[in-house]
Design a protein around this motif. Structure first.
Motif, mmCIF file in Angstrom:
data_model
loop_
_atom_site.group_PDB
_atom_site.id
_atom_site.type_symbol
_atom_site.label_atom_id
_atom_site.label_comp_id
_atom_site.label_asym_id
_atom_site.label_seq_id
_atom_site.Cartn_x
_atom_site.Cartn_y
_atom_site.Cartn_z
ATOM 1 N N VAL A 109 26.782 53.354 29.289
ATOM 2 C CA VAL A 109 28.120 52.966 29.739
ATOM 3 C C VAL A 109 28.059 51.528 30.241
ATOM 4 C CG1 VAL A 109 30.030 53.423 31.326
ATOM 5 C CG2 VAL A 109 28.723 55.341 30.393
ATOM 6 N N ASP A 110 29.025 50.707 29.840
ATOM 7 C CA ASP A 110 29.044 49.301 30.227
ATOM 8 C C ASP A 110 29.293 49.127 31.725
ATOM 9 O OD1 ASP A 110 28.606 48.451 27.653
ATOM 10 O OD2 ASP A 110 30.725 48.132 27.196
ATOM 11 N N ASP A 111 28.910 47.963 32.244
ATOM 12 C CA ASP A 111 29.192 47.604 33.626
ATOM 13 C C ASP A 111 30.701 47.546 33.842
ATOM 14 O OD1 ASP A 111 26.484 47.288 33.797
ATOM 15 O OD2 ASP A 111 26.522 45.107 34.041
ATOM 16 N N GLY A 112 31.148 47.972 35.013
ATOM 17 C CA GLY A 112 32.561 47.884 35.336
ATOM 18 C C GLY A 112 32.810 48.243 36.775
ATOM 19 N N ILE A 113 34.036 48.027 37.234
ATOM 20 C CA ILE A 113 34.450 48.444 38.575
ATOM 21 C C ILE A 113 35.376 49.646 38.401
ATOM 22 C CG2 ILE A 113 36.340 46.744 38.626
ATOM 23 C CD1 ILE A 113 35.913 46.639 41.686
ATOM 24 N N ARG A 114 35.068 50.730 39.111
ATOM 25 C CA ARG A 114 35.776 51.986 38.906
ATOM 26 C C ARG A 114 36.000 52.679 40.244
ATOM 27 N NH1 ARG A 114 31.736 51.397 34.830
ATOM 28 N NH2 ARG A 114 32.660 51.362 32.749
ATOM 29 N N LEU A 115 37.084 53.438 40.328
ATOM 30 C CA LEU A 115 37.277 54.313 41.482
ATOM 31 C C LEU A 115 36.208 55.396 41.445
ATOM 32 C CD1 LEU A 115 41.157 54.696 41.501
ATOM 33 C CD2 LEU A 115 39.770 53.706 43.342
ATOM 34 N N MET A 116 35.504 55.585 42.547
ATOM 35 C CA MET A 116 34.393 56.526 42.558
ATOM 36 C C MET A 116 34.851 57.941 42.223
ATOM 37 S SD MET A 116 31.154 56.849 42.879
ATOM 38 C CE MET A 116 29.876 58.053 43.277
ATOM 39 N N ALA A 117 36.016 58.365 42.725
ATOM 40 C CA ALA A 117 36.501 59.717 42.448
ATOM 41 C C ALA A 117 36.733 59.920 40.955
ATOM 42 C CB ALA A 117 37.785 59.979 43.234
ATOM 43 N N ASP A 118 37.336 58.917 40.296
ATOM 44 C CA ASP A 118 37.579 59.011 38.855
ATOM 45 C C ASP A 118 36.268 58.956 38.074
ATOM 46 O OD1 ASP A 118 40.245 59.086 39.447
ATOM 47 O OD2 ASP A 118 40.640 56.996 38.891
ATOM 48 N N THR A 136 33.647 41.188 36.411
ATOM 49 C CA THR A 136 34.330 42.458 36.115
ATOM 50 C C THR A 136 35.760 42.505 36.639
ATOM 51 O OG1 THR A 136 33.690 43.779 38.060
ATOM 52 C CG2 THR A 136 32.137 43.723 36.218
ATOM 53 N N GLN A 137 36.110 41.635 37.568
ATOM 54 C CA GLN A 137 37.486 41.583 38.065
ATOM 55 C C GLN A 137 37.729 40.208 38.657
ATOM 56 O OE1 GLN A 137 38.285 44.107 41.386
ATOM 57 N NE2 GLN A 137 36.522 43.444 42.564
ATOM 58 N N LEU A 138 38.987 39.877 38.864
ATOM 59 C CA LEU A 138 39.324 38.618 39.500
ATOM 60 C C LEU A 138 38.915 38.629 40.966
ATOM 61 C CD1 LEU A 138 42.930 38.097 38.096
ATOM 62 C CD2 LEU A 138 40.852 36.956 37.341
ATOM 63 N N ALA A 139 38.516 37.462 41.453
ATOM 64 C CA ALA A 139 38.245 37.350 42.888
ATOM 65 C C ALA A 139 39.536 37.581 43.662
ATOM 66 C CB ALA A 139 37.692 35.961 43.209
ATOM 67 N N GLU A 140 39.412 38.018 44.919
ATOM 68 C CA GLU A 140 40.589 38.323 45.732
ATOM 69 C C GLU A 140 41.508 37.119 45.854
ATOM 70 O OE1 GLU A 140 41.670 40.313 50.079
ATOM 71 O OE2 GLU A 140 39.591 39.986 49.482
ATOM 72 N N ALA A 141 40.914 35.926 46.015
ATOM 73 C CA ALA A 141 41.727 34.723 46.145
ATOM 74 C C ALA A 141 42.508 34.448 44.862
ATOM 75 C CB ALA A 141 40.841 33.525 46.492
ATOM 76 N N GLU A 142 41.850 34.661 43.696
ATOM 77 C CA GLU A 142 42.533 34.459 42.428
ATOM 78 C C GLU A 142 43.655 35.471 42.247
ATOM 79 O OE1 GLU A 142 39.449 32.800 39.180
ATOM 80 O OE2 GLU A 142 38.940 34.767 39.986
ATOM 81 N N ALA A 143 43.394 36.713 42.611
ATOM 82 C CA ALA A 143 44.398 37.762 42.471
ATOM 83 C C ALA A 143 45.625 37.450 43.328
ATOM 84 C CB ALA A 143 43.801 39.110 42.861
ATOM 85 N N LYS A 144 45.406 36.999 44.571
ATOM 86 C CA LYS A 144 46.516 36.672 45.452
ATOM 87 C C LYS A 144 47.309 35.482 44.917
ATOM 88 C CE LYS A 144 44.602 38.494 49.768
ATOM 89 N NZ LYS A 144 44.100 38.163 51.131
ATOM 90 N N LEU A 145 46.590 34.499 44.334
ATOM 91 C CA LEU A 145 47.272 33.326 43.786
ATOM 92 C C LEU A 145 48.164 33.716 42.614
ATOM 93 C CD1 LEU A 145 47.691 30.276 43.728
ATOM 94 C CD2 LEU A 145 45.678 30.089 42.255
ATOM 95 N N GLY A 165 53.660 35.357 40.540
ATOM 96 C CA GLY A 165 54.305 36.349 39.700
ATOM 97 C C GLY A 165 53.507 36.697 38.471
ATOM 98 N N GLY A 166 52.240 36.329 38.464
ATOM 99 C CA GLY A 166 51.405 36.612 37.296
ATOM 100 C C GLY A 166 50.911 38.036 37.307
ATOM 101 N N GLU A 167 50.485 38.499 36.156
ATOM 102 C CA GLU A 167 49.959 39.856 36.024
ATOM 103 C C GLU A 167 48.444 39.792 36.135
ATOM 104 O OE1 GLU A 167 49.780 43.591 32.850
ATOM 105 O OE2 GLU A 167 51.011 41.818 32.445
ATOM 106 N N VAL A 168 47.889 40.570 37.056
ATOM 107 C CA VAL A 168 46.441 40.602 37.249
ATOM 108 C C VAL A 168 45.840 41.704 36.408
ATOM 109 C CG1 VAL A 168 44.595 40.900 38.917
ATOM 110 C CG2 VAL A 168 46.686 39.729 39.592
ATOM 111 N N GLN A 169 44.888 41.364 35.569
ATOM 112 C CA GLN A 169 44.206 42.335 34.744
ATOM 113 C C GLN A 169 42.727 42.327 35.065
ATOM 114 O OE1 GLN A 169 45.099 41.357 30.685
ATOM 115 N NE2 GLN A 169 47.020 42.505 30.717
ATOM 116 N N ARG A 170 42.151 43.505 35.209
ATOM 117 C CA ARG A 170 40.721 43.584 35.453
ATOM 118 C C ARG A 170 39.976 43.399 34.156
ATOM 119 N NH1 ARG A 170 40.560 48.867 39.383
ATOM 120 N NH2 ARG A 170 41.169 47.814 41.283
ATOM 121 N N ARG A 171 38.843 42.733 34.243
ATOM 122 C CA ARG A 171 37.975 42.565 33.095
ATOM 123 C C ARG A 171 36.859 43.595 33.194
ATOM 124 N NH1 ARG A 171 39.054 37.153 34.667
ATOM 125 N NH2 ARG A 171 37.106 37.002 35.822
ATOM 126 N N VAL A 172 37.008 44.694 32.496
ATOM 127 C CA VAL A 172 36.044 45.792 32.584
ATOM 128 C C VAL A 172 35.389 45.974 31.232
ATOM 129 C CG1 VAL A 172 35.720 48.234 33.055
ATOM 130 C CG2 VAL A 172 37.377 46.927 34.380
#
Length: 243
Positions: free
Chosen positions: A133-142, A222-231, A236-243
């Motif tokens: 399985v590839d590297d990624g950020i995931r909810l532990m419960a899921d 694997t995901q945008l940094a918090e500062a990038e996401a807030k920016l 009004g941009g759409e934040v997409q995770r890179r998984v």
């Protein structure tokens, strides 16, 4: 911060620090000290190996920048290794289970808010190592639900499943997985990544000619940094995770 100097299978020097700040100040000095203590010079190095994430956003940037700079300045091959694979590899070595069986290894790095950086690897009875399985950020419960589903539906079933890395905040979900799977024995290997595990995996890639370009290598965020996401959110941009 984890760093190691290796010669073949022998660890000549290793540094594993849990300090949370000032890595950018001390990392290069620490690497120089490893060389000095082992009485080695940069000219004797065969390669520079760096963990490229995922993990701490700032930590990854520091590590990859240092690796790229040293490889370019010292004219050495550069090899990048998944930090999660290094964590899994160490977990397989540290597990108290039977190493002569088919094992899944699940690395976990806490990513806050119930999330983990994770992947999955398999180690067979012959010691062969493979990513499943590839590297990624995931909810532990899921994630544990997906693992249980994969275990039930798979054609090949492991005798052991090892969870390795940052386990304390996720033990409840690991216990839930243990109750669900009913197939494999669950082992826990709680520890922090060590430089020698990255070095060993990188040596194998070096021998296979799997090199990275010092000018082009970027960390696996694997995901945008918090500062990038807030920016982006503010614009009004759409934040997409890179998984």
């Amino acid at each position: 911060m984890a760093a190691s100097l290796m010669e073949g299978e022998r660890v000549l020097g290793e540094l594993n620090s849990m300090s949370e700040r000032n890595h950018s100040v001390y990392s290069v000095a620490a690497l120089k000290e490893l060389l000095t203590q082992a009485d080695k010079s940069p000219s004797e190095l065969a390669a520079i190996i760096v963990g490229c994430g995922p993990g701490s956003y700032t930590g990854m940037r520091i590590a990859v920048t240092i690796g790229k700079t040293l490889a370019w300045a010292w004219n050495k091959p550069l090899v990048s290794v998944s930090s999660l694979e290094g964590l899994a590899y160490g977990g397989a070595l540290r597990s108290a289970g039977d190493k002569g069986t088919l094992r899944w290894v699940i690395p976990l790095m806490d990513a806050r808010r119930g999330q983990v950086y994770t992947a999955a690897f398999v180690a067979d009875a012959g010691g062969n190592w493979q990513r499943i399985v590839d590297d990624g950020i995931r909810l532990m419960a899921d994630w544990v639900d997906k693992l249980a589903e994969h275990l039930r539906d798979g054609n090949v079933h492991p005798q052991e499943i090892i969870f390795a890395g940052d386990l304390d905040l996720h033990r409840e979900q690991i216990e839930r997985f243990s109750e669900m799977n009913g197939i494999a024995q669950v082992q826990l290997a709680a520890y922090s990544l060590e430089g020698s595990h990255i070095a060993r995996l990188g040596r194998d890639k070096l021998q296979c000619g799997e090199l990275s370009d010092p000018h082009a290598l970027v960390p696996n965020y694997t995901q945008l940094a918090e500062a990038e996401a807030k920016l982006l959110a503010a614009k009004g941009g759409e934040v997409q995770r890179r998984v």
